[in-house]
Design an enzyme around this catalytic site. Sequence first.
Site, PDB file in Angstrom:
ATOM      1  N   GLY A 205      -1.149  24.452 -12.910  1.00 18.25           N
ATOM      2  CA  GLY A 205      -0.258  23.528 -12.156  1.00 18.25           C
ATOM      3  C   GLY A 205      -0.263  23.739 -10.865  1.00 18.25           C
ATOM      4  O   GLY A 205      -1.761  24.581 -10.307  1.00 18.25           O
ATOM      5  N   ASN A 206       0.562  23.388  -9.695  1.00 16.46           N
ATOM      6  CA  ASN A 206       0.513  24.143  -8.565  1.00 16.46           C
ATOM      7  C   ASN A 206       1.823  24.818  -7.872  1.00 16.46           C
ATOM      8  O   ASN A 206       2.796  25.115  -8.951  1.00 16.46           O
ATOM      9  CB  ASN A 206       0.505  22.599  -7.927  1.00 16.46           C
ATOM     10  CG  ASN A 206       0.742  21.691  -8.000  1.00 16.46           C
ATOM     11  OD1 ASN A 206       2.609  22.346  -7.731  1.00 16.46           O
ATOM     12  ND2 ASN A 206       1.224  20.565  -8.830  1.00 16.46           N
ATOM     13  N   ARG A 207       1.761  25.045  -6.564  1.00 17.98           N
ATOM     14  CA  ARG A 207       2.451  26.441  -5.953  1.00 17.98           C
ATOM     15  C   ARG A 207       4.144  25.197  -5.817  1.00 17.98           C
ATOM     16  O   ARG A 207       5.318  25.836  -5.168  1.00 17.98           O
ATOM     17  CB  ARG A 207       2.827  26.581  -5.025  1.00 17.98           C
ATOM     18  CG  ARG A 207       1.296  27.910  -5.614  1.00 17.98           C
ATOM     19  CD  ARG A 207       1.209  28.683  -3.840  1.00 17.98           C
ATOM     20  NE  ARG A 207      -0.402  29.263  -4.268  1.00 17.98           N
ATOM     21  CZ  ARG A 207      -0.309  30.036  -4.657  1.00 17.98           C
ATOM     22  NH1 ARG A 207       0.468  30.882  -5.233  1.00 17.98           N
ATOM     23  NH2 ARG A 207      -1.463  31.001  -4.746  1.00 17.98           N
ATOM     24  N   SER A 208       4.366  24.377  -5.973  1.00 16.96           N
ATOM     25  CA  SER A 208       5.982  23.714  -5.910  1.00 16.96           C
ATOM     26  C   SER A 208       7.240  23.878  -6.381  1.00 16.96           C
ATOM     27  O   SER A 208       6.395  24.328  -8.057  1.00 16.96           O
ATOM     28  CB  SER A 208       5.277  22.189  -5.915  1.00 16.96           C
ATOM     29  OG  SER A 208       6.819  21.290  -5.509  1.00 16.96           O
TER      30      SER A 208
END
Length: 394
Positions: A205-208
Amino acid sequence: MLGGRRIVLGVTGGIAAYKAVLLCRLLVDAGAHVIPVMTESAQKFVGRATFDALASEPVRTSIFDDVDPIPHTTLGQTADLIVVAPATARCIGSYASGISDDLLTAILVATRAPVVVCPAMHTEMWEHPAIQENLKTLVDRGVIVVPAEEGRLAGGDAGAGRLAAPETIFDAVKGVLIAGDLQGRKVLVTAGGTREAIDPVRYVGNRSTGKQGYAVAEAALARGADVTLISTVTMETSAGIEVVAVESARQMHEAVLERAEADVIVMAAAVADFRPTDISDSKIKKNEGLPEVLLEETADILTDLGGAKRPGQVIVGFAAETDDLIAHAKQKLERKNIDVIVANDVSAPRVGFAHETNEVTILEADGCQRHVSLRSKRQIADEVLNTVIQILAR
Ligand code: CTP
């Protein structure tokens, strides 16, 4: 942002009249065409020369000594909005009763434009039932009242009745003027970071967090658009926004392309560029040894949208960067054949992922570039939509 909008700025006689000077400045700086109208007593607090110099037209003070024989109807009919700041008890009373006893109240009665009234008076007057009833009458008729605040008053007193800050009044004016400018437009927004499954419990995933995308969706709804939000995260939204829940880049790609006929598409989501080549059907166990996760590239949604862009459609991308912000953003704008890219330096303090605030540079395909300093994500959303509106109008 308020480019060319005609605003009558009514100033009545109160100590807070000096704040109308600051409001005038904010409106003119935002591109509005400001026509100041002062009452007799307002001129005892602030000289007309101040407004003559700052506003877009000389001050008007009387129905009778104007070159125009009917200045009240002309101004009332041609205004996009009338704001009265400060509005004294007398002005509010006259307006509520339909009495036109000077140029300003005559304009107020002669207009069909939206009116913003900003009361300012001593606490005893502010709390008087007659004033509150008059304000209620005005609100019931659709007038926007920017309530008085608490604070220092004339003569060293303190309490309720102080004129709202010029910035607050400016925001209220802006809110009214931009309220319907996306009426009838279909706006598609994406939000959140995609999750690319490794197995049934793990993902890449990512930090958004989706906050900026949600803010764009809310801002578009407030401006009258028909809004669909494709999101990987769930947050509270206003009724009226259609939310489509997705998880992976593949699902987002599908959901966006199904709705690609929208007039405006804002890709605020952080779409994964890579996903695991194979997703394990069952949880990968530790005792099975170190797993090897092979990645493959995902399809670029914006590139697909940009390739199939129809005339009149506006496509907006975001570029979250940590270095060479503008150069990278420009490359993305060209490579993806989109109209606008909103570049933010996610390594800067209070900017980007998870923060309530953002600071961006908005770049357009024609080379226009505008920096928007640190402010709430909702304010950034409105700035992005202001750019969209300008492109739609071309
Ligand atoms: N985007 C997209 N589809 C992808 C990846 C990104 O539509 N598969 C969109 C994002 O929603 C964003 C814009 O492209 O609006 C820029 O995303 P970003 O990740 O910054 O750019 P990339 O093109 O992926 O380039 P890089 O990751 O190398 O910076």
